[in-house]
Design a protein around this motif. Structure first.
Motif, PDB file in Angstrom:
ATOM      1  N   UNK A  32       0.871  -1.235  -0.061  1.00 40.85           N
ATOM      2  CA  UNK A  32       0.019   0.122   0.180  1.00 40.85           C
ATOM      3  C   UNK A  32       0.788   1.092   0.041  1.00 40.85           C
ATOM      4  N   UNK A  33       0.839   1.912  -0.970  1.00 36.98           N
ATOM      5  CA  UNK A  33       1.562   3.352  -1.068  1.00 36.98           C
ATOM      6  C   UNK A  33       0.602   4.558  -1.090  1.00 36.98           C
ATOM      7  N   UNK A  34      -0.418   4.361  -0.515  1.00 39.65           N
ATOM      8  CA  UNK A  34      -1.348   5.589  -0.482  1.00 39.65           C
ATOM      9  C   UNK A  34      -0.673   6.837  -0.066  1.00 39.65           C
ATOM     10  N   UNK A  35      -0.098   6.636   1.131  1.00 44.20           N
ATOM     11  CA  UNK A  35       0.595   7.783   1.682  1.00 44.20           C
ATOM     12  C   UNK A  35       1.759   8.517   1.117  1.00 44.20           C
ATOM     13  N   UNK A  36       2.285   7.325   0.524  1.00 46.44           N
ATOM     14  CA  UNK A  36       3.475   8.119  -0.423  1.00 46.44           C
ATOM     15  C   UNK A  36       2.942   8.689  -1.638  1.00 46.44           C
ATOM     16  N   UNK A  37       1.875   8.278  -2.305  1.00 50.46           N
ATOM     17  CA  UNK A  37       1.229   9.130  -3.177  1.00 50.46           C
ATOM     18  C   UNK A  37       0.590  10.447  -2.788  1.00 50.46           C
TER      19      UNK A  37
END
Length: 240
Positions: free
Chosen positions: A138-143
């Motif tokens: 999950x890379x939502x925070x990075x995005x």
């Protein structure tokens, strides 16, 4: 013969095999522990259906182990075009023995969406039917951080452009003021020069005025003679 039974036995020493089996089982246990404790989701996929997943996969997508077994991978995507794109691009690389990585907007069991990073490799590139292993994160925070950074960068660019515009306006304003000051200085210098010229003209004009007045007075008192007239003309021409 004679009613006797003969038993033949073949004995094999399987100590080596048992030892190998125990090592294999130990390696399998170690791998299972590693997969279960990984914070990154891992999925074994065959024909685009999930065969096996680790606990982190369930944490990411919200599916239990029983629900994820046999789950159609299409359900993990928000857009069928992304599903088809990865199937077209990704598996073409996997069949060549290469790694495939991409980022895609995915869907959880509860319907919420998030950004997912996934990397896959074929178990056996020569036989695609064996399946592939995928790692998911999950890379939502990075995005979100990237989007915020882009927004701030855009705002900074806007501020920079505004500042450059204001600086250009200020430079132009000062240049105009300097041009005005230069023009005023030129006019002042010209005024001083004209004043000096007028002063230089005023002196002989005053002298001529006195000569004319003396000429009038001489005439009034009967003192005007040819010599005095010639003298007056000479003085006047000298001033002129």
């Amino acid at each position: 013969t004679g009613g006797k039974t003969v038993l033949y036995s073949i004995v094999h020493d399987i100590s080596g095999r048992r030892e190998a089996e125990e090592k294999i089982q130990q390696l399998a246990n170690e791998q299972q522990i590693i997969l279960n404790t990984l914070a990154i989701g891992v999925a074994y996929v065959k024909e685009r259906k999930l065969v096996w997943t680790n606990p982190a996969f369930g944490t990411i997508f919200g599916y239990s182990q029983e629900e994820s077994d046999g789950l159609d991978a299409r359900k993990l995507y928000t857009d069928v075009q992304d599903f088809e794109r990865i199937g077209r691009e990704g598996y073409a690389l996997l069949e060549k023995g290469q790694e495939y990585s991409t980022e895609v907007l995915s869907r959880k069991k509860n319907g919420s969406t998030f950004w997912l990073s996934l990397t896959g490799r074929a178990v056996n590139p020569a036989n695609a039917a064996v399946g592939s292993i995928w790692m998911l994160q999950d890379i939502t925070e990075r995005k979100r951080s990237e989007a915020e950074l882009l927004e701030k960068t855009g705002q900074l660019k806007d501020l920079t452009r505004n500042l450059e515009h204001r600086v250009a306006e200020e430079v132009d304003r000062r240049r105009k003021n300097e041009d005005i000051l230069i023009q005023q200085s030129k006019l002042a210098a010209m005024g001083e020069m004209l004043g000096a010229i007028a002063h230089q003209w005023r002196q002989p004009l005053n002298a001529l005025g006195l000569i004319v007045q003396n000429l009038k007075d001489a005439h009034s008192f009967g003192e005007l003679s040819r010599d005095s007239v010639e003298n007056t003309v000479q003085k006047s021409m000298a001033q002129i």
